[in-house]
Write an enzyme that holds these catalytic residues in place. Structure first.
Site, PDB file in Angstrom:
ATOM      1  CD  GLU A  50      26.151  34.703  31.004  1.00  0.00           C
ATOM      2  OE1 GLU A  50      26.379  35.837  31.429  1.00  0.00           O
ATOM      3  OE2 GLU A  50      25.777  34.487  29.839  1.00  0.00           O
TER       4      GLU A  50
HETATM    5  C1  HEM Z   1      27.169  39.144  26.044  1.00  0.00           C
HETATM    6  C2  HEM Z   1      29.919  41.909  28.912  1.00  0.00           C
HETATM    7  C3  HEM Z   1      30.407  38.109  31.857  1.00  0.00           C
HETATM    8  C4  HEM Z   1      29.010  35.234  28.256  1.00  0.00           C
HETATM    9  C5  HEM Z   1      27.873  40.213  26.542  1.00  0.00           C
HETATM   10  C6  HEM Z   1      27.876  41.539  25.987  1.00  0.00           C
HETATM   11  C7  HEM Z   1      28.666  42.309  26.765  1.00  0.00           C
HETATM   12  C8  HEM Z   1      29.162  41.474  27.835  1.00  0.00           C
HETATM   13  C9  HEM Z   1      28.984  43.793  26.591  1.00  0.00           C
HETATM   14  C10 HEM Z   1      27.092  41.978  24.759  1.00  0.00           C
HETATM   15  C11 HEM Z   1      27.984  42.146  23.555  1.00  0.00           C
HETATM   16  C12 HEM Z   1      27.177  42.347  22.319  1.00  0.00           C
HETATM   17  O1  HEM Z   1      25.959  42.142  22.336  1.00  0.00           O
HETATM   18  O2  HEM Z   1      27.750  42.681  21.284  1.00  0.00           O
HETATM   19  C13 HEM Z   1      30.145  41.137  30.034  1.00  0.00           C
HETATM   20  C14 HEM Z   1      30.607  41.642  31.334  1.00  0.00           C
HETATM   21  C15 HEM Z   1      30.704  40.575  32.159  1.00  0.00           C
HETATM   22  C16 HEM Z   1      30.349  39.404  31.384  1.00  0.00           C
HETATM   23  C17 HEM Z   1      30.893  43.102  31.653  1.00  0.00           C
HETATM   24  C18 HEM Z   1      31.053  40.550  33.624  1.00  0.00           C
HETATM   25  C19 HEM Z   1      30.249  41.212  34.491  1.00  0.00           C
HETATM   26  C20 HEM Z   1      30.202  36.991  31.079  1.00  0.00           C
HETATM   27  C21 HEM Z   1      30.479  35.645  31.496  1.00  0.00           C
HETATM   28  C22 HEM Z   1      30.089  34.829  30.474  1.00  0.00           C
HETATM   29  C23 HEM Z   1      29.545  35.677  29.430  1.00  0.00           C
HETATM   30  C24 HEM Z   1      31.117  35.244  32.809  1.00  0.00           C
HETATM   31  C25 HEM Z   1      30.185  33.332  30.353  1.00  0.00           C
HETATM   32  C26 HEM Z   1      29.911  32.504  31.397  1.00  0.00           C
HETATM   33  C27 HEM Z   1      28.265  36.032  27.411  1.00  0.00           C
HETATM   34  C28 HEM Z   1      27.341  35.528  26.419  1.00  0.00           C
HETATM   35  C29 HEM Z   1      26.761  36.660  25.816  1.00  0.00           C
HETATM   36  C30 HEM Z   1      27.387  37.827  26.423  1.00  0.00           C
HETATM   37  C31 HEM Z   1      27.046  34.060  26.093  1.00  0.00           C
HETATM   38  C32 HEM Z   1      25.649  36.639  24.753  1.00  0.00           C
HETATM   39  C33 HEM Z   1      24.353  36.354  25.493  1.00  0.00           C
HETATM   40  C34 HEM Z   1      23.101  36.615  24.681  1.00  0.00           C
HETATM   41  O3  HEM Z   1      23.131  37.238  23.635  1.00  0.00           O
HETATM   42  O4  HEM Z   1      22.047  36.161  25.153  1.00  0.00           O
HETATM   43  N1  HEM Z   1      28.665  40.195  27.667  1.00  0.00           N
HETATM   44  N2  HEM Z   1      29.987  39.786  30.130  1.00  0.00           N
HETATM   45  N3  HEM Z   1      29.653  36.983  29.816  1.00  0.00           N
HETATM   46  N4  HEM Z   1      28.273  37.400  27.401  1.00  0.00           N
HETATM   47 FE1  HEM Z   1      29.186  38.583  28.714  1.00  0.00          FE
END
Ligand code: HEM
Ligand code: HEM
Length: 345
Positions: A136
């Site tokens: 990421e």
């Molecule tokens: C999951 C916030 C950066 C891709 C999540 C979730 C949140 C979140 C709140 C969980 C949502 C849920 O479960 O309903 C953030 C914040 C970021 C960030 C605050 C910055 C610090 C990123 C970036 C990417 C990304 C840069 C892509 C390169 C994903 C993915 C998931 C996810 C793929 C699911 C992962 C899993 O379940 O294993 N993010 N995110 N996020 N985010 Fe982010």
């Protein structure tokens, strides 16, 4: 009596029944589901201040939280596109494709835990994950803190947000501020929320039929509460496992969190708020059409082949879950200084 008179007489006679069925449906719906609140911050166990939310707002859009200086939270959770990225699996550092689809950040504060497998208990714990994840943002806590300390405007913003903290520019406070901002990202007043509040014609007849099916067929057993999901874990494929393109064998879901055999292929029931905006679907992100996702759920979770009419009605109901989207301005971010670590690809 002419056939049309008979039809009108029948319709009149049935009207009280239809009205009664609608009342029952509404009463059932209000016990199973809850409207999205106007203020998400109130769902946090602590109070947040405007200064903290504003800092989190900057950090959410801050690409220098990533090693490359090109990826921000907003890259994968675009606030203009339903809080998600609309690609199958997110693209991160060095154009790497991660293993899962990005869920929306909208209303995430209302979920019981974060990620498809619930491995982070809240938004603060969650926020540290992507910054450090190599696929990421591929950064380190030390580099993030050095980056933020190199810009006087950030030092001031952290001091204003955490005035009692002797060392306000910390990785914990980055996560804390992101949590505060994300908590504000709620989408109230969807047609379904207006329906729950008593405006029963906010849903048309087909959408109400979809709601009835959603409840009667058993979807609501897993997708209930304020987010119609996001509260409990279930095997994906309770009755019939979908094909490997939808449910890749390598991703065992909650098993990785609990190391319990019965948690293999167990995932959090996906929250369905704004689902019309967040295609493609499932943790694999391999299903583009909402109708197809509904049909897969019917067979995999309920052992029921829903017909096209049923699928269409349920999908129409799910489209009433699109709420008012937060209108977020892109913040002005401070310029880098000579002390700011350089981007590293
Ligand atoms: C999951 C916030 C950066 C891709 C999540 C979730 C949140 C979140 C709140 C969980 C949502 C849920 O479960 O309903 C953030 C914040 C970021 C960030 C605050 C910055 C610090 C990123 C970036 C990417 C990304 C840069 C892509 C390169 C994903 C993915 C998931 C996810 C793929 C699911 C992962 C899993 O379940 O294993 N993010 N995110 N996020 N985010 Fe982010
Ligand atoms: C995911 C709808 C029944 C558990 C989903 C998604 C939709 C949906 C649209 C994908 C959301 C997204 O990717 O953002 C429905 C409908 C149902 C139903 C219309 C009834 C026909 C159920 C039942 C269960 C369940 C009965 C529990 C036994 C889950 C789980 C996921 C999910 C665990 C996440 C799957 C993954 O890991 O990709 N549901 N659902 N659903 N649903 Fe359902």
């Amino acid at each position: 009596m002419s056939p049309s008179r008979i039809a009108s007489a029948l319709l009149l006679a049935l009207c009280p029944l239809v009205g009664h069925a609608d009342d029952t449906l509404h009463a059932t719906a209000t016990t199973l589901f809850k409207p999205i609140p106007e203020r998400g911050e109130d769902a946090l166990a602590r109070t947040v201040t405007p200064a903290e939310i504003e800092l989190g707002h900057m950090l959410f859009f801050e690409p220098r939280l990533s090693r490359s200086h090109v990826i921000s939270c907003n890259t994968c959770h675009n606030v203009g596109t339903g809080g998600a990225d609309n690609v199958p699996a997110s693209i991160g550092h060095g154009w790497q494709r991660g293993p899962r689809n990005s869920p929306t950040v909208f209303n995430a504060v209302l979920n019981i835990a974060q990620f498809w497998d619930g491995r982070a208990q809240d938004l603060m714990e969650q926020a540290k994950g992507p910054i450090a994840a190599s696929v990421e943002m591929n950064n380190t806590p030390e580099r993030v803190v050095a980056t933020l300390r190199s810009m006087p405007a950030y030092v001031e913003a952290f001091a204003a947000a955490y005035p009692d903290d002797p060392d306000p520019v910390s990785f914990d406070n980055v996560a804390r501020a992101l949590e505060a901002f994300e908590a504000t990202l709620v989408t109230p007043n969807a047609p379904f929320d207006r329906y729950l509040a008593g405006e029963t014609d906010a849903l048309d007849a087909r959408e109400r039929e979809g709601l009835r099916l959603f409840v009667d067929a058993g979807c609501a057993a897993c997708h209930n509460g304020v987010n119609l999901g996001g509260m409990a874990y279930f095997p994906f494929g309770v009755v019939q496992r979908p094909g490997a393109e939808v449910l890749p064998e390598g991703d065992k879901g909650r098993f990785v969190v609990t190391q319990t055999a019965s948690d293999e292929y167990v995932f959090r029931a996906a929250p369905l708020r704004n689902v019309a905006l967040t295609a493609p679907y499932f943790h694999s992100g391999e299903v583009w059409e909402l109708e197809e996702a509904v049909a897969i759920m019917g067979s995999s979770q309920l052992g029921r082949e829903l017909d096209a009419g049923e699928v269409g009605a349920i999908a129409a109901f799910l489209r009433t879950l699109t709420g008012e989207q937060p209108r977020i301005e892109h913040p002005l971010l401070p310029p880098s200084t000579a002390a700011t670590p350089r981007p590293d690809h």
